[in-house]
Motif scaffolding. Structure first.
Motif, PDB file in Angstrom:
ATOM      1  N   LYS A  64      -4.377   0.668  15.396  1.00  0.00           N
ATOM      2  CA  LYS A  64      -5.460   1.478  14.834  1.00  0.00           C
ATOM      3  C   LYS A  64      -5.409   1.549  13.315  1.00  0.00           C
ATOM      4  CE  LYS A  64      -7.607   6.025  15.063  1.00  0.00           C
ATOM      5  NZ  LYS A  64      -7.621   7.362  15.683  1.00  0.00           N
ATOM      6  N   PHE A  65      -4.212   1.794  12.761  1.00  0.00           N
ATOM      7  CA  PHE A  65      -4.108   2.037  11.320  1.00  0.00           C
ATOM      8  C   PHE A  65      -3.658   0.804  10.531  1.00  0.00           C
ATOM      9  CE2 PHE A  65      -3.442   6.145  13.417  1.00  0.00           C
ATOM     10  CZ  PHE A  65      -4.405   6.920  12.785  1.00  0.00           C
ATOM     11  N   LYS A  66      -3.366  -0.308  11.249  1.00  0.00           N
ATOM     12  CA  LYS A  66      -2.960  -1.550  10.592  1.00  0.00           C
ATOM     13  C   LYS A  66      -1.717  -1.347   9.714  1.00  0.00           C
ATOM     14  CE  LYS A  66      -6.512  -3.819  12.192  1.00  0.00           C
ATOM     15  NZ  LYS A  66      -6.612  -3.406  13.545  1.00  0.00           N
ATOM     16  N   VAL A  67      -0.748  -0.641  10.277  1.00  0.00           N
ATOM     17  CA  VAL A  67       0.523  -0.391   9.589  1.00  0.00           C
ATOM     18  C   VAL A  67       1.630  -1.038  10.426  1.00  0.00           C
ATOM     19  CG1 VAL A  67       2.069   1.365   8.646  1.00  0.00           C
ATOM     20  CG2 VAL A  67      -0.393   1.784   8.724  1.00  0.00           C
ATOM     21  N   SER A  68       2.620  -1.592   9.767  1.00  0.00           N
ATOM     22  CA  SER A  68       3.684  -2.285  10.497  1.00  0.00           C
ATOM     23  C   SER A  68       4.474  -1.299  11.359  1.00  0.00           C
ATOM     24  CB  SER A  68       4.636  -2.986   9.526  1.00  0.00           C
ATOM     25  OG  SER A  68       5.390  -2.033   8.811  1.00  0.00           O
ATOM     26  N   PRO A  69       4.979  -1.764  12.526  1.00  0.00           N
ATOM     27  CA  PRO A  69       5.757  -0.871  13.399  1.00  0.00           C
ATOM     28  C   PRO A  69       7.030  -0.362  12.742  1.00  0.00           C
ATOM     29  CG  PRO A  69       5.883  -3.150  14.164  1.00  0.00           C
ATOM     30  CD  PRO A  69       4.835  -3.111  13.110  1.00  0.00           C
ATOM     31  N   ILE A  70       7.611  -1.165  11.827  1.00  0.00           N
ATOM     32  CA  ILE A  70       8.832  -0.726  11.134  1.00  0.00           C
ATOM     33  C   ILE A  70       8.527   0.481  10.258  1.00  0.00           C
ATOM     34  CG2 ILE A  70      10.572  -1.403   9.436  1.00  0.00           C
ATOM     35  CD1 ILE A  70      10.304  -4.263  10.475  1.00  0.00           C
ATOM     36  N   THR A  71       7.367   0.421   9.568  1.00  0.00           N
ATOM     37  CA  THR A  71       6.977   1.531   8.694  1.00  0.00           C
ATOM     38  C   THR A  71       6.726   2.796   9.506  1.00  0.00           C
ATOM     39  OG1 THR A  71       5.965  -0.034   7.164  1.00  0.00           O
ATOM     40  CG2 THR A  71       5.326   2.269   6.945  1.00  0.00           C
ATOM     41  N   ILE A  72       6.003   2.645  10.633  1.00  0.00           N
ATOM     42  CA  ILE A  72       5.715   3.813  11.477  1.00  0.00           C
ATOM     43  C   ILE A  72       7.011   4.377  12.057  1.00  0.00           C
ATOM     44  CG2 ILE A  72       4.561   4.585  13.585  1.00  0.00           C
ATOM     45  CD1 ILE A  72       2.360   2.566  13.005  1.00  0.00           C
ATOM     46  N   GLY A  73       7.912   3.471  12.457  1.00  0.00           N
ATOM     47  CA  GLY A  73       9.197   3.927  12.985  1.00  0.00           C
ATOM     48  C   GLY A  73       9.967   4.737  11.962  1.00  0.00           C
ATOM     49  N   ALA A  74       9.909   4.304  10.686  1.00  0.00           N
ATOM     50  CA  ALA A  74      10.602   5.038   9.626  1.00  0.00           C
ATOM     51  C   ALA A  74       9.984   6.413   9.422  1.00  0.00           C
ATOM     52  CB  ALA A  74      10.558   4.233   8.334  1.00  0.00           C
ATOM     53  N   TRP A  75       8.649   6.492   9.491  1.00  0.00           N
ATOM     54  CA  TRP A  75       7.978   7.788   9.321  1.00  0.00           C
ATOM     55  C   TRP A  75       8.312   8.730  10.480  1.00  0.00           C
ATOM     56  CZ3 TRP A  75       2.460   5.556   7.943  1.00  0.00           C
ATOM     57  CH2 TRP A  75       2.522   4.953   6.679  1.00  0.00           C
ATOM     58  N   LEU A  76       8.341   8.178  11.698  1.00  0.00           N
ATOM     59  CA  LEU A  76       8.686   9.004  12.856  1.00  0.00           C
ATOM     60  C   LEU A  76      10.118   9.532  12.747  1.00  0.00           C
ATOM     61  CD1 LEU A  76       7.127   6.824  15.701  1.00  0.00           C
ATOM     62  CD2 LEU A  76       6.330   9.071  14.976  1.00  0.00           C
TER      63      LEU A  76
ATOM     64  N   VAL B  95       0.850  -1.191   0.000  1.00  0.00           N
ATOM     65  CA  VAL B  95       0.000   0.000   0.000  1.00  0.00           C
ATOM     66  C   VAL B  95       0.882   1.237   0.000  1.00  0.00           C
ATOM     67  CG1 VAL B  95      -1.769   1.280   1.257  1.00  0.00           C
ATOM     68  CG2 VAL B  95      -1.819  -1.213   1.222  1.00  0.00           C
ATOM     69  N   ARG B  96       0.563   2.194  -0.848  1.00  0.00           N
ATOM     70  CA  ARG B  96       1.286   3.459  -0.884  1.00  0.00           C
ATOM     71  C   ARG B  96       0.486   4.493  -0.101  1.00  0.00           C
ATOM     72  NH1 ARG B  96       5.469   4.057  -4.330  1.00  0.00           N
ATOM     73  NH2 ARG B  96       5.851   2.394  -5.839  1.00  0.00           N
ATOM     74  N   TYR B  97       1.156   5.135   0.862  1.00  0.00           N
ATOM     75  CA  TYR B  97       0.491   6.125   1.700  1.00  0.00           C
ATOM     76  C   TYR B  97       0.875   7.523   1.237  1.00  0.00           C
ATOM     77  CZ  TYR B  97      -0.559   2.231   4.816  1.00  0.00           C
ATOM     78  OH  TYR B  97      -1.012   1.046   5.338  1.00  0.00           O
ATOM     79  N   THR B  98      -0.113   8.395   1.253  1.00  0.00           N
ATOM     80  CA  THR B  98       0.126   9.784   0.862  1.00  0.00           C
ATOM     81  C   THR B  98       0.808  10.518   2.013  1.00  0.00           C
ATOM     82  OG1 THR B  98      -1.996  10.524   1.731  1.00  0.00           O
ATOM     83  CG2 THR B  98      -1.949   9.758  -0.562  1.00  0.00           C
ATOM     84  N   PRO B  99       1.438  11.653   1.744  1.00  0.00           N
ATOM     85  CA  PRO B  99       2.041  12.445   2.827  1.00  0.00           C
ATOM     86  C   PRO B  99       1.038  12.827   3.907  1.00  0.00           C
ATOM     87  CG  PRO B  99       2.830  13.223   0.704  1.00  0.00           C
ATOM     88  CD  PRO B  99       1.761  12.232   0.411  1.00  0.00           C
ATOM     89  N   GLU B 100      -0.240  13.062   3.501  1.00  0.00           N
ATOM     90  CA  GLU B 100      -1.264  13.424   4.489  1.00  0.00           C
ATOM     91  C   GLU B 100      -1.545  12.254   5.427  1.00  0.00           C
ATOM     92  OE1 GLU B 100      -1.518  13.918   1.248  1.00  0.00           O
ATOM     93  OE2 GLU B 100      -1.385  16.117   1.146  1.00  0.00           O
ATOM     94  N   GLN B 101      -1.590  11.028   4.864  1.00  0.00           N
ATOM     95  CA  GLN B 101      -1.834   9.848   5.695  1.00  0.00           C
ATOM     96  C   GLN B 101      -0.669   9.603   6.658  1.00  0.00           C
ATOM     97  OE1 GLN B 101      -2.466   7.137   2.415  1.00  0.00           O
ATOM     98  NE2 GLN B 101      -4.667   6.971   2.862  1.00  0.00           N
ATOM     99  N   LYS B 102       0.539   9.764   6.162  1.00  0.00           N
ATOM    100  CA  LYS B 102       1.715   9.585   7.020  1.00  0.00           C
ATOM    101  C   LYS B 102       1.703  10.599   8.158  1.00  0.00           C
ATOM    102  CE  LYS B 102       4.663   7.877   3.251  1.00  0.00           C
ATOM    103  NZ  LYS B 102       5.864   8.152   2.443  1.00  0.00           N
ATOM    104  N   LYS B 103       1.359  11.866   7.807  1.00  0.00           N
ATOM    105  CA  LYS B 103       1.332  12.918   8.822  1.00  0.00           C
ATOM    106  C   LYS B 103       0.255  12.639   9.862  1.00  0.00           C
ATOM    107  CE  LYS B 103       1.288  17.935   9.352  1.00  0.00           C
ATOM    108  NZ  LYS B 103       0.417  17.925  10.515  1.00  0.00           N
ATOM    109  N   GLU B 104      -0.862  12.078   9.415  1.00  0.00           N
ATOM    110  CA  GLU B 104      -1.949  11.754  10.347  1.00  0.00           C
ATOM    111  C   GLU B 104      -1.483  10.732  11.381  1.00  0.00           C
ATOM    112  OE1 GLU B 104      -6.473   9.825  10.298  1.00  0.00           O
ATOM    113  OE2 GLU B 104      -5.353  10.097   8.435  1.00  0.00           O
TER     114      GLU B 104
END
Length: 212
Positions: A45-57, A13-22
Motif C-alpha cells: 500500500k505505502f510502497k515502503v520496503s519491508p526492512i524499513t517497516i520492520g524497523a519502525w515496528l 525518502v525521509r518520512y515524518t513521525p506522523e507518516q511512520k505512525k500511520e
C-alpha cells in the motif's frame, strides 16, 4: 499521507513521525483484523520496503505477527546474581580445600606395607599403628594399602596372606561338593533299586490275586 508520498520510491525518502505512525497503525489494525500479513500489506500500500517497516515496528515496540506491543522483559537483578556466584565460589573453594591430601606412589605404598610386615614379624603386633605414626598416615589408609597388597590384618596384628586363606576355603568347599555329588549318586541308585523292588512286588501281587 499524500498520494505522491505513496507512489514515490522509498529510497532516499525521509518520512515524518506522523507518516511512520500511520504505517505502524495500519499494520496493527490489519493484524488485529486478520491475524497476520499487516507488514506485507503495508509494503504494497505505502510502497515502503519491508526492512524499513520492520524497523519502525520494532522501534514502536509492536510485534510483527499480531500487532500487539511486545512485552518488556523483566530487568535482571545483578546484585543477587553476584552474591549467589560469590557464595558458590566460596563453597567450592572450601570443598576443594577439604580432603586434598598427598598422593603416594606405588613404591611409597609398598614401603609402608613392608614396614608393617617386618614390624609385626619382629614384635608380633602393632605394625599398623607404628606405620601410621612413622609415615604420618592415617590408620585407615595403611589398612587399605594392606588389603590391596593381599595382606589381612588380624587381631594379633600379624599380616596374613589372604591368598592362603582363600585357597583353604576353596579346597574345603571342593571336598564338600564332591561328597554331596557322591551322596546324590547313591540316592539315585537306591531309588532305582527301590523302584525295581516295587515293580516286582506289584507283579507278584497281581499274579496271586486270581488264585485267592
Amino acid at each position: 499521507m499524500s498520494s505522491k508520498s505513496k507512489k514515490s520510491k522509498s529510497v532516499g525518502v525521509r518520512y515524518t513521525p506522523e507518516q511512520k505512525k500511520e504505517i505502524v497503525d495500519f499494520v496493527q489494525q490489519y493484524n488485529e483484523a486478520k491475524g497476520r500479513g499487516g507488514q506485507s500489506a503495508a509494503v504494497s500500500k505505502f510502497k515502503v520496503s519491508p526492512i524499513t517497516i520492520g524497523a519502525w515496528l520494532k522501534a514502536a515496540g509492536v510485534s510483527k505477527k499480531k500487532g500487539k506491543p511486545a512485552k518488556a522483559t523483566k530487568a535482571s537483578k545483578p546484585a543477587k546474581v553476584k552474591k549467589k556466584a560469590a557464595k558458590k565460589a566460596k563453597s567450592g573453594a572450601k570443598k576443594g580445600s577439604k580432603g586434598a591430601g598427598k598422593r603416594y606412589s606405588a613404591t611409597e605404598k609398598q614401603e609402608v606395607v613392608n614396614f608393617v610386615n617386618a614390624y609385626n614379624a619382629s614384635n608380633g603386633r602393632g605394625g599398623q599403628s607404628e606405620a601410621a605414626r612413622k609415615f604420618n598416615i592415617s590408620i585407615l589408609t595403611v589398612s587399605a594399602w594392606l588389603k590391596k597388597s593381599g595382606n589381612k590384618v588380624v587381631k594379633g596384628g600379624k599380616a596374613v596372606a589372604s591368598g592362603k586363606a582363600s585357597a583353604k576355603v576353596s579346597s574345603a568347599l571342593t571336598s564338600k561338593v564332591a561328597s554331596l555329588l557322591q551322596m546324590s549318586d547313591r540316592i539315585v541308585k537306591a531309588e532305582n533299586e527301590l523302584a525295581k523292588l516295587r515293580a516286582g512286588f506289584e507283579s507278584m501281587k497281581a499274579s496271586i490275586r486270581p488264585l485267592i
